[in-house]
Design an enzyme around this catalytic site. Structure first.
Site, PDB file in Angstrom:
ATOM      1  N   GLY A 216       0.793  -1.223   0.000  1.00  0.00           N
ATOM      2  CA  GLY A 216       0.000   0.000   0.000  1.00  0.00           C
ATOM      3  C   GLY A 216       0.823   1.269   0.000  1.00  0.00           C
ATOM      4  N   LYS A 217       2.111   1.142   0.364  1.00  0.00           N
ATOM      5  CA  LYS A 217       3.022   2.291   0.419  1.00  0.00           C
ATOM      6  C   LYS A 217       2.405   3.456   1.188  1.00  0.00           C
ATOM      7  CE  LYS A 217       5.186   0.918  -3.945  1.00  0.00           C
ATOM      8  NZ  LYS A 217       4.292  -0.258  -4.203  1.00  0.00           N
ATOM      9  N   ARG A 218       1.800   3.138   2.332  1.00  0.00           N
ATOM     10  CA  ARG A 218       1.128   4.153   3.124  1.00  0.00           C
ATOM     11  C   ARG A 218       2.134   5.003   3.887  1.00  0.00           C
ATOM     12  NH1 ARG A 218      -2.439   2.612   0.154  1.00  0.00           N
ATOM     13  NH2 ARG A 218      -4.622   2.376   0.737  1.00  0.00           N
TER      14      ARG A 218
END
Length: 266
Positions: free
Chosen positions: A89-91
């Protein structure tokens, strides 16, 4: 068992370092039912050759509410198959927003065992994710040097090395062979792998870009520790769409990539 311990145990037991990415692309299917069936079929047939599975959240989010329902199915099916789940998700965000992301993606029915996170809003933004991962026996994979060609716009000039040092610091003192704070280092940067392995000796390295993005299994050995642990090479399109929607081709692609990685490690 923590994510890091479960992943390492599966790697050794099945002799696989392959992470299978799931990127369900709506344009490839007749309808939503076809997409669902193919995604779950790919997961099932590749599981014997995979150390873990990595659903790319963007493709599930693009489907709206049915996508979240499918993600929950994928996570549940993966756990029945004994596959640890990394949500890609590369949050990354600040304060309570980061806490909400961490709660949403590291606990609950559609959560993963691990999550990719973005450190480029500042290292303090990693804290809620690391805390949530530790509370749930999970892990985070911090973006250090990503697989895309234009990563150098922001990740060059020593920035990636500085992030790597922070990954090592966050994982210091954790129990177990590997820490719950890992790093994303693209398989498309083989010349840098030895340096990042040295900078982050106890971090699990996630190496995306195997296959369609040009990463080659034969070049990835420097990311691994003796015995072939400590890293995962991730392939998505090269497995899920190895020959259109032929699930048998997906299974054989996963088998071939597993074997190529093992051969690279001798």
């Amino acid at each position: 068992m923590t994510f890091a311990a479960a992943l390492t145990e599966r790697t050794r037991r099945l002799q696989t370092r392959l992470c299978v990415g799931l990127d369900p692309r709506p344009g490839a299917y007749r309808d939503a039912a076809h997409l669902r069936a193919h995604t779950l079929d790919v997961l099932e047939v590749t599981a014997p050759f995979a150390a873990c599975v990595k659903p790319q959240l963007a493709f599930f989010e693009a489907l709206g509410l049915p996508g979240f329902a499918l993600l929950e199915e994928v996570c549940a099916a993966a756990r029945l198959l004994g596959l640890p789940v990394i949500l890609d998700g590369k949050r990354g965000d600040i304060g309570s927003t980061a806490q909400a992301y961490a709660q949403g993606w590291l606990s609950g029915p559609h959560a993963g065992d691990a999550l990719t996170v973005n450190p480029f809003l500042g290292f303090g933004t990693l804290t809620p994710f690391v805390e949530a991962a530790r509370a749930n026996g999970g892990a985070v994979f911090v973006l250090v040097k990503t697989s895309n060609p234009d990563q150098a716009d922001l990740q060059g000039g020593g920035v990636s090395e500085r992030v790597a040092a922070e990954v090592a610091r966050l994982g210091a003192g954790e129990e177990g062979e590997y820490a719950g704070v890992g790093a994303v280092v693209g398989a498309t940067h083989p010349r840098d792998l030895a340096a990042f392995r040295a900078l982050m000796p106890r971090a699990l390295l996630l190496l995306p870009g195997l296959g369609a993005q040009g990463g080659a299994a034969a070049e990835l050995a420097p990311a691994f520790h003796p015995g072939g642990t400590g890293a995962l090479a991730s392939a998505s399109r090269a497995v899920g769409y190895a020959d259109g929607l032929d699930v048998t081709a997906s299974r054989e692609a996963a088998r071939r990539l597993r074997d190529e990685l093992n051969a690279a490690l001798g």
